[in-house]
Design a protein around this motif. Sequence first.
Motif, PDB file in Angstrom:
ATOM      1  N   ALA A   9      30.483  44.734  75.146  1.00 42.49           N
ATOM      2  CA  ALA A   9      30.153  44.963  73.873  1.00 42.49           C
ATOM      3  C   ALA A   9      29.404  46.063  73.589  1.00 42.49           C
ATOM      4  O   ALA A   9      28.716  46.588  74.249  1.00 42.49           O
ATOM      5  CB  ALA A   9      29.038  43.925  73.307  1.00 42.49           C
ATOM      6  N   ILE A  10      29.902  46.945  72.607  1.00 38.87           N
ATOM      7  CA  ILE A  10      29.031  48.095  72.265  1.00 38.87           C
ATOM      8  C   ILE A  10      28.394  47.828  70.787  1.00 38.87           C
ATOM      9  O   ILE A  10      29.111  47.504  70.090  1.00 38.87           O
ATOM     10  CB  ILE A  10      29.898  49.253  71.981  1.00 38.87           C
ATOM     11  N   SER A  11      27.262  47.881  70.618  1.00 40.62           N
ATOM     12  CA  SER A  11      26.703  47.677  69.413  1.00 40.62           C
ATOM     13  C   SER A  11      25.752  48.775  68.809  1.00 40.62           C
ATOM     14  O   SER A  11      24.765  49.375  69.755  1.00 40.62           O
ATOM     15  CB  SER A  11      25.354  46.225  69.589  1.00 40.62           C
ATOM     16  N   ILE A  12      25.811  48.958  67.614  1.00 41.77           N
ATOM     17  CA  ILE A  12      25.195  50.182  66.939  1.00 41.77           C
ATOM     18  C   ILE A  12      24.234  49.780  65.837  1.00 41.77           C
ATOM     19  O   ILE A  12      24.757  48.759  65.039  1.00 41.77           O
ATOM     20  CB  ILE A  12      26.165  51.238  66.499  1.00 41.77           C
ATOM     21  N   ASP A  13      23.088  49.982  65.809  1.00 41.63           N
ATOM     22  CA  ASP A  13      22.188  49.968  64.402  1.00 41.63           C
ATOM     23  C   ASP A  13      21.202  50.878  64.420  1.00 41.63           C
ATOM     24  O   ASP A  13      20.601  51.462  65.571  1.00 41.63           O
ATOM     25  CB  ASP A  13      21.808  48.456  64.740  1.00 41.63           C
ATOM     26  N   ARG A  14      20.683  51.271  63.396  1.00 34.11           N
ATOM     27  CA  ARG A  14      19.668  52.213  63.039  1.00 34.11           C
ATOM     28  C   ARG A  14      18.399  51.585  63.115  1.00 34.11           C
ATOM     29  O   ARG A  14      17.416  52.320  63.130  1.00 34.11           O
ATOM     30  CB  ARG A  14      20.000  53.110  62.059  1.00 34.11           C
ATOM     31  N   ASP A  15      18.146  50.233  63.242  1.00 34.72           N
ATOM     32  CA  ASP A  15      16.802  49.683  62.738  1.00 34.72           C
ATOM     33  C   ASP A  15      16.039  49.537  64.287  1.00 34.72           C
ATOM     34  O   ASP A  15      16.845  48.845  65.175  1.00 34.72           O
ATOM     35  CB  ASP A  15      16.933  48.453  62.305  1.00 34.72           C
ATOM     36  N   PRO A  16      15.236  50.242  64.692  1.00 33.19           N
ATOM     37  CA  PRO A  16      14.721  49.963  66.070  1.00 33.19           C
ATOM     38  C   PRO A  16      14.264  48.475  66.305  1.00 33.19           C
ATOM     39  O   PRO A  16      14.323  48.222  67.682  1.00 33.19           O
ATOM     40  CB  PRO A  16      13.230  50.473  66.001  1.00 33.19           C
ATOM     41  N   ALA A  17      13.830  47.608  65.354  1.00 31.63           N
ATOM     42  CA  ALA A  17      13.718  46.212  65.647  1.00 31.63           C
ATOM     43  C   ALA A  17      15.110  45.338  66.260  1.00 31.63           C
ATOM     44  O   ALA A  17      15.129  44.771  66.926  1.00 31.63           O
ATOM     45  CB  ALA A  17      13.123  45.569  64.338  1.00 31.63           C
ATOM     46  N   ALA A  18      16.091  45.853  65.402  1.00 32.31           N
ATOM     47  CA  ALA A  18      17.238  45.274  65.815  1.00 32.31           C
ATOM     48  C   ALA A  18      17.798  46.087  67.128  1.00 32.31           C
ATOM     49  O   ALA A  18      18.264  44.978  68.013  1.00 32.31           O
ATOM     50  CB  ALA A  18      18.273  45.745  64.720  1.00 32.31           C
ATOM     51  N   ILE A  19      17.694  46.965  67.566  1.00 30.23           N
ATOM     52  CA  ILE A  19      17.782  47.538  68.840  1.00 30.23           C
ATOM     53  C   ILE A  19      17.068  46.542  69.999  1.00 30.23           C
ATOM     54  O   ILE A  19      17.679  46.438  71.025  1.00 30.23           O
ATOM     55  CB  ILE A  19      17.588  49.111  69.062  1.00 30.23           C
ATOM     56  N   LYS A  20      15.864  46.532  69.481  1.00 30.05           N
ATOM     57  CA  LYS A  20      15.056  45.737  71.005  1.00 30.05           C
ATOM     58  C   LYS A  20      15.618  44.177  70.817  1.00 30.05           C
ATOM     59  O   LYS A  20      16.005  43.809  71.930  1.00 30.05           O
ATOM     60  CB  LYS A  20      13.627  45.696  70.153  1.00 30.05           C
ATOM     61  N   LEU A  21      16.040  43.456  69.843  1.00 26.18           N
ATOM     62  CA  LEU A  21      16.612  42.405  69.818  1.00 26.18           C
ATOM     63  C   LEU A  21      17.964  42.272  70.597  1.00 26.18           C
ATOM     64  O   LEU A  21      18.208  41.445  71.394  1.00 26.18           O
ATOM     65  CB  LEU A  21      16.913  41.799  68.405  1.00 26.18           C
ATOM     66  N   LEU A  22      18.924  43.370  70.281  1.00 31.68           N
ATOM     67  CA  LEU A  22      20.101  43.501  70.922  1.00 31.68           C
ATOM     68  C   LEU A  22      19.841  43.723  72.463  1.00 31.68           C
ATOM     69  O   LEU A  22      20.715  43.078  73.184  1.00 31.68           O
ATOM     70  CB  LEU A  22      20.766  44.791  70.476  1.00 31.68           C
ATOM     71  N   GLU A  23      18.798  44.407  72.767  1.00 33.15           N
ATOM     72  CA  GLU A  23      18.377  44.625  74.006  1.00 33.15           C
ATOM     73  C   GLU A  23      18.172  43.306  74.841  1.00 33.15           C
ATOM     74  O   GLU A  23      18.814  43.184  76.040  1.00 33.15           O
ATOM     75  CB  GLU A  23      17.331  45.503  74.401  1.00 33.15           C
ATOM     76  N   LYS A  24      17.575  42.282  74.122  1.00 37.13           N
ATOM     77  CA  LYS A  24      17.094  41.155  74.940  1.00 37.13           C
ATOM     78  C   LYS A  24      18.247  40.192  74.968  1.00 37.13           C
ATOM     79  O   LYS A  24      18.764  39.541  75.923  1.00 37.13           O
ATOM     80  CB  LYS A  24      16.041  40.619  73.802  1.00 37.13           C
TER      81      LYS A  24
END
Length: 75
Positions: A39-54
């Motif tokens: 999966a390649i996930s893109i989002d500009r919201d830093p909170a979403a990026i942290k959630l995606l990393e987890k």
Amino acid sequence: KWLARDLILSWSDPLDTVVDPFAGSGTTAMMAIKNGRSAISIDRDPAAIKLLEKITTDNSTAHSPATPAASPEAP
């Protein structure tokens, strides 16, 4: 989750890469990984990026796209 899973299984093959340019809560990435895709996930919201990393870390250890359950073992 069922819709993301259904679309991933219908429109991609095991070991394919699924791209989600508006990742948000990471459902697409989670379903892709659980179903033997990368999966390649893109989002500009830093909170979403942290959630995606987890999500990707938690799911990739249990469901590695390099060895999907449906593929035969190499000789």
